[in-house]
Motif scaffolding. Structure first.
Motif, mmCIF file in Angstrom:
data_model
loop_
_atom_site.group_PDB
_atom_site.id
_atom_site.type_symbol
_atom_site.label_atom_id
_atom_site.label_comp_id
_atom_site.label_asym_id
_atom_site.label_seq_id
_atom_site.Cartn_x
_atom_site.Cartn_y
_atom_site.Cartn_z
ATOM 1 N N GLU A 1 -40.886 9.855 14.496
ATOM 2 C CA GLU A 1 -40.308 10.498 13.326
ATOM 3 C C GLU A 1 -38.827 10.181 13.242
ATOM 4 O OE1 GLU A 1 -41.269 14.457 14.340
ATOM 5 O OE2 GLU A 1 -43.000 14.497 13.028
ATOM 6 N N THR A 2 -38.311 10.145 12.018
ATOM 7 C CA THR A 2 -36.890 9.948 11.807
ATOM 8 C C THR A 2 -36.211 11.291 11.686
ATOM 9 O OG1 THR A 2 -37.057 9.947 9.406
ATOM 10 C CG2 THR A 2 -37.429 7.843 10.521
ATOM 11 N N PHE A 3 -34.888 11.278 11.851
ATOM 12 C CA PHE A 3 -34.148 12.529 11.701
ATOM 13 C C PHE A 3 -34.196 13.027 10.268
ATOM 14 C CE2 PHE A 3 -31.708 11.182 15.614
ATOM 15 C CZ PHE A 3 -32.265 12.167 16.406
ATOM 16 N N ASP A 4 -34.386 12.113 9.301
ATOM 17 C CA ASP A 4 -34.530 12.556 7.925
ATOM 18 C C ASP A 4 -35.771 13.415 7.768
ATOM 19 O OD1 ASP A 4 -32.262 11.324 7.085
ATOM 20 O OD2 ASP A 4 -33.251 9.477 6.423
ATOM 21 N N ASP A 5 -36.825 13.084 8.550
ATOM 22 C CA ASP A 5 -38.044 13.889 8.495
ATOM 23 C C ASP A 5 -37.817 15.263 9.090
ATOM 24 O OD1 ASP A 5 -39.508 11.852 7.335
ATOM 25 O OD2 ASP A 5 -40.027 10.981 9.274
ATOM 26 N N LEU A 6 -37.055 15.314 10.197
ATOM 27 C CA LEU A 6 -36.922 16.549 10.951
ATOM 28 C C LEU A 6 -35.770 17.421 10.470
ATOM 29 C CD1 LEU A 6 -37.435 15.077 14.518
ATOM 30 C CD2 LEU A 6 -39.115 16.250 13.106
ATOM 31 N N GLY A 7 -34.768 16.838 9.848
ATOM 32 C CA GLY A 7 -33.564 17.551 9.467
ATOM 33 C C GLY A 7 -32.351 16.721 9.875
ATOM 34 N N THR A 8 -31.159 17.288 9.722
ATOM 35 C CA THR A 8 -29.925 16.582 10.090
ATOM 36 C C THR A 8 -29.626 16.823 11.561
ATOM 37 O OG1 THR A 8 -29.108 16.983 7.849
ATOM 38 C CG2 THR A 8 -27.506 16.257 9.491
ATOM 39 N N ALA A 9 -29.665 15.772 12.352
ATOM 40 C CA ALA A 9 -29.412 15.906 13.785
ATOM 41 C C ALA A 9 -28.009 16.440 14.016
ATOM 42 C CB ALA A 9 -29.575 14.553 14.471
ATOM 43 N N LEU A 10 -27.841 17.348 14.965
ATOM 44 C CA LEU A 10 -26.527 17.942 15.244
ATOM 45 C C LEU A 10 -25.516 16.870 15.641
ATOM 46 C CD1 LEU A 10 -27.608 21.180 17.136
ATOM 47 C CD2 LEU A 10 -26.604 21.020 14.858
ATOM 48 N N SER A 11 -25.974 15.801 16.282
ATOM 49 C CA SER A 11 -25.057 14.737 16.679
ATOM 50 C C SER A 11 -24.493 13.976 15.482
ATOM 51 C CB SER A 11 -25.765 13.758 17.615
ATOM 52 O OG SER A 11 -26.908 13.198 16.971
ATOM 53 N N ASP A 12 -25.143 14.124 14.323
ATOM 54 C CA ASP A 12 -24.683 13.434 13.117
ATOM 55 C C ASP A 12 -23.882 14.344 12.190
ATOM 56 O OD1 ASP A 12 -25.933 11.128 13.918
ATOM 57 O OD2 ASP A 12 -27.790 11.541 12.830
ATOM 58 N N VAL A 13 -23.698 15.591 12.582
ATOM 59 C CA VAL A 13 -23.000 16.557 11.727
ATOM 60 C C VAL A 13 -21.506 16.531 12.034
ATOM 61 C CG1 VAL A 13 -22.761 18.993 11.110
ATOM 62 C CG2 VAL A 13 -25.029 18.026 11.571
ATOM 63 N N THR A 14 -20.702 16.525 10.981
ATOM 64 C CA THR A 14 -19.255 16.658 11.143
ATOM 65 C C THR A 14 -18.898 18.129 10.999
ATOM 66 O OG1 THR A 14 -18.835 14.459 10.239
ATOM 67 C CG2 THR A 14 -16.993 16.007 10.255
ATOM 68 N N PHE A 15 -18.378 18.717 12.070
ATOM 69 C CA PHE A 15 -17.956 20.113 12.062
ATOM 70 C C PHE A 15 -16.439 20.179 11.922
ATOM 71 C CE2 PHE A 15 -21.844 20.217 14.716
ATOM 72 C CZ PHE A 15 -22.574 21.171 14.023
ATOM 73 N N VAL A 16 -15.957 21.121 11.133
ATOM 74 C CA VAL A 16 -14.536 21.452 11.095
ATOM 75 C C VAL A 16 -14.405 22.883 11.603
ATOM 76 C CG1 VAL A 16 -12.545 21.937 9.640
ATOM 77 C CG2 VAL A 16 -13.834 19.834 9.328
ATOM 78 N N VAL A 17 -13.881 23.004 12.810
ATOM 79 C CA VAL A 17 -13.712 24.317 13.434
ATOM 80 C C VAL A 17 -12.342 24.839 13.014
ATOM 81 C CG1 VAL A 17 -13.682 25.596 15.595
ATOM 82 C CG2 VAL A 17 -15.125 23.553 15.369
ATOM 83 N N VAL A 18 -12.336 25.971 12.331
ATOM 84 C CA VAL A 18 -11.103 26.466 11.717
ATOM 85 C C VAL A 18 -10.749 27.850 12.243
ATOM 86 C CG1 VAL A 18 -12.351 27.456 9.737
ATOM 87 C CG2 VAL A 18 -9.925 26.880 9.509
ATOM 88 N N ASP A 19 -9.454 28.090 12.343
ATOM 89 C CA ASP A 19 -8.945 29.424 12.679
ATOM 90 C C ASP A 19 -7.708 29.673 11.819
ATOM 91 O OD1 ASP A 19 -9.085 31.768 14.772
ATOM 92 O OD2 ASP A 19 -6.961 31.219 14.581
ATOM 93 N N LEU A 20 -7.567 30.906 11.361
ATOM 94 C CA LEU A 20 -6.435 31.287 10.520
ATOM 95 C C LEU A 20 -5.675 32.429 11.171
ATOM 96 C CD1 LEU A 20 -8.210 31.463 7.023
ATOM 97 C CD2 LEU A 20 -7.004 29.501 7.988
ATOM 98 N N GLU A 21 -4.371 32.443 10.966
ATOM 99 C CA GLU A 21 -3.566 33.621 11.258
ATOM 100 C C GLU A 21 -3.103 34.182 9.924
ATOM 101 O OE1 GLU A 21 -3.593 34.752 14.199
ATOM 102 O OE2 GLU A 21 -4.457 32.950 15.101
ATOM 103 N N THR A 22 -3.086 35.497 9.816
ATOM 104 C CA THR A 22 -2.809 36.144 8.531
ATOM 105 C C THR A 22 -1.866 37.324 8.716
ATOM 106 O OG1 THR A 22 -4.655 37.701 8.715
ATOM 107 C CG2 THR A 22 -5.139 35.532 7.775
ATOM 108 N N THR A 23 -1.437 37.888 7.594
ATOM 109 C CA THR A 23 -0.540 39.053 7.632
ATOM 110 C C THR A 23 -1.314 40.359 7.726
ATOM 111 O OG1 THR A 23 -0.481 39.211 5.211
ATOM 112 C CG2 THR A 23 1.204 37.842 6.280
ATOM 113 N N GLY A 24 -2.641 40.314 7.661
ATOM 114 C CA GLY A 24 -3.439 41.531 7.721
ATOM 115 C C GLY A 24 -4.905 41.214 7.867
ATOM 116 N N GLY A 25 -5.743 42.243 7.761
ATOM 117 C CA GLY A 25 -7.159 42.075 8.054
ATOM 118 C C GLY A 25 -8.045 41.817 6.861
#
Length: 587
Positions: free
Chosen positions: A4-28
């Protein structure tokens, strides 16, 4: 074995581009608070491929307790760019990726607010929340809580979180990779599976996911079977592979389905040419095998019909099947109780005899029942009513079941209005329910009978992908279906289908009974926009002033009657009756 291809099964995690984000803010909360710092790390296949970090100048001072927490002072952000400058830069950096954050609801809410403030449309990123994953994968004996600092220690993060955006984002990357490694050991290897991951799905259930691996990506029917091959559940899908895989993820929340999957040992796919064929096959399989985890359509043989008998003095009877015996039928009803309600409604305005013995033309009984004294029956049993006079009464009842229901429904409506005006609300409610049971059953049989009686009907509908869906219906049963290639002449396919379609005998002739639900499915398909009638043997008509016309008027009024009968509306308020609706007929 076909890989089976990954297209059949879904998007393989190794092919996913993740943007891990964190914010600092003045309040909640975005309401009254603003972003003071962005930190984001772009990763793919376990490797860092980019970073984004900047302070942001808020329009209001940073509160002292926030400064103590983050170390970000008003002086530090005095010369920083505004959110109007930073937000489009971040959106460009994150474009086409999956956002990841620890307690993602917080960060994403600020990002959405900033996008709205700066006039940008939120792209609708897929989002992974490492807190939610950690709560399901990290136990208390491993970490005291699910804070980022605790998880960073557990997964030996190379960066210590310290409430500065980029440092926290880097630590979250290591936490994300640690969590992905854990779910990978549980069989989660695609983005779709990670998004739907839940610890509510047992390891044993996940391990059965291989049952769906052999499913084709095509429309059809699927049958879950136990170890002995007995069907447990039957369903339909436009994509068999995608649908059956959902039974092994958290997207399946029904307890009985989880129990069913625990018993299942195999899944049988039945590829169908068209969605209509799939729906019909599902009904037939459920009726034939009665799988214990299907709730609907399991016992069509338990349906009942109201029959107006064919004899010198016809009477109403509740029966289990329809026969070609000259009688008139209405239904089917889902229960005997509903059928009895319809019978009583007809008795309200049509003085049919209610005794059960078959009466000859020469009545022999010495005394009549109380209905004769109440003028609710003409007394044919004691010779008080001739066969010719009684025939007019029977004709009224037959008209309700097979033709015009105008006069009978108008009489029932007047009786209902009178009861409501007299504030006899319980009686009005009972009569309303009986009347609706009668009109629904009569409308149903009047719609289905022409299709059931037609020896053959051929129809076609153009497919979105090109070509045509061709359907052959015989006596209300799907006899055959096919599809034509785009651009091909459909006539040869129609001729071939008619030659090979199932032979279906007329109703009541002793062949396999046609399921009423199947005929209704076909009728709904025939009534969908775009369906063209190719050929018809027989007649396909319904009475213009039949039960369907009455139902179109009465159904919307049923809620109104309910309000009056329960006292929710003043009895001085007249019941609404569309001008001339029940007297002039509705086309």
């Amino acid at each position: 074995m076909v890989q089976e291809t990954f297209d059949d099964l879904g998007t393989a995690l190794s092919d996913v581009t993740f943007v891990v984000v964190d914010l600092e803010t003045t309040g909640g909360s975005p309401a009254g608070s603003q972003i003071t710092e962005f930190g984001a790390v772009k990763v793919r296949g376990g490797a860092v491929i980019g970073e984004f970090q900047t302070l942001v100048r808020p329009s209001t001072p940073i509160p002292p307790f926030i400064t103590v927490l983050t170390g970000i002072t008003n002086a530090m952000v005095a010369d920083a760019p505004s959110i109007r400058t930073v937000m489009p830069q971040f959106l460009e950096f994150a474009a086409g990726s999956v956002l990841v954050a620890h307690n993602a609801g917080f960060d994403v809410s600020f990002l959405k607010a900033a996008a709205a403030e700066t006039g940008h449309v939120w792209p609708g990123f897929a989002v992974i929340d490492t807190v939610r994953l950690a709560r399901q994968l990290v136990h208390r004996d491993e970490a005291p809580n699910h804070k980022l600092s605790s998880l960073a220690r557990l997964f030996s993060a190379t960066t210590t979180p310290d409430h500065r955006a980029l440092h926290d984002a880097r630590a979250t990357v290591d936490v994300l990779h640690g969590l992905i490694e854990r779910v990978g050991n549980l069989g989660v290897h695609t983005l779709e599976e990670l998004q739907s991951y839940s610890s509510r799905v047992s390891t044993a259930q996940r391990r059965k996911r291989f049952l769906a691996d052999a499913m084709p990506s095509a429309p059809g029917v699927y049958v879950f079977r136990d170890g002995s091959g007995e069907p447990l559940y039957v369903g339909t899908a436009t994509d068999l592979r995608r649908r059956t895989r959902t039974y092994f993820t958290a997207s399946e929340t029904r307890r009985r389905m989880t129990e069913m999957v625990g018993l299942a040992e195999s899944i049988t796919p039945i590829v169908c040419a068209t969605p209509l064929e799939a729906s019909v096959r599902e009904l037939r399989l459920i009726a034939a095998h009665k799988p214990r985890y299907n709730r609907r359509s399991r016992f069509p043989e338990k349906s009942v019909w109201v029959k107006l008998t064919d004899e010198p003095f016809p009477r109403l009877s509740i029966v289990r099947s329809v026969k070609d015996d000259g009688a008139h039928y209405a239904g089917p009803f889902g229960s005997r109780r509903t059928a009895e309600a319809a019978v009583i409604a007809l008795y309200e305005v049509v003085p049919l005899r209610q005794c059960t013995p078959r009466l000859s033309l020469s009545a022999t009984k010495k005394s009549a029942c109380a209905l004769l004294e109440m003028n609710r029956c003409g007394g044919p049993c004691v010779g008080a009513q001739s066969a010719a006079d009684y025939a007019h009464v029977a004709e009224q009842a037959a008209e309700v079941l097979t033709g015009s229901s105008r006069s009978v429904m108008a009489a029932l409506r007047e009786r209902l209005d009178a009861l409501a005006a007299q504030e006899r609300f319980e009686e009005a409610a009972t009569l309303r329910d009986r009347m609706m049971a009668l009109v629904r059953a009569a409308a149903r049989v009047q719609r289905l009978r022409p299709l059931s009686e037609a020896p053959e009907l051929v129809a076609a509908r153009r497919r979105d992908s090109g070509g045509w869906e061709i359907v052959t219906v015989r006596h209300g049963r799907l006899a055959g279906t096919t599809v034509t290639p785009p651009g091909a002449d459909p006539l040869p396919y129609i001729d071939a289908l008619r030659e090979t379609a199932e032979v279906v005998p007329p109703p009541g002739s002793g062949g396999n009974p046609v399921l009423t639900e199947e005929t209704e499915l076909i009728l709904r398909w025939l009534e969908t926009p775009g369906v063209r009638l190719v050929d018809l043997q027989g007649r396909w008509t319904c009475p213009v002033d039949g039960a369907g016309a009455s139902r179109a008027v009465l159904e919307p009024a049923a809620a109104r009657w309910h309000e009056v009968s329960t006292g929710e509306v003043s009895v001085a308020t007249p019941l609404e009756r569309p001008a001339g609706a029940l007297h002039e007929g509705v086309a």
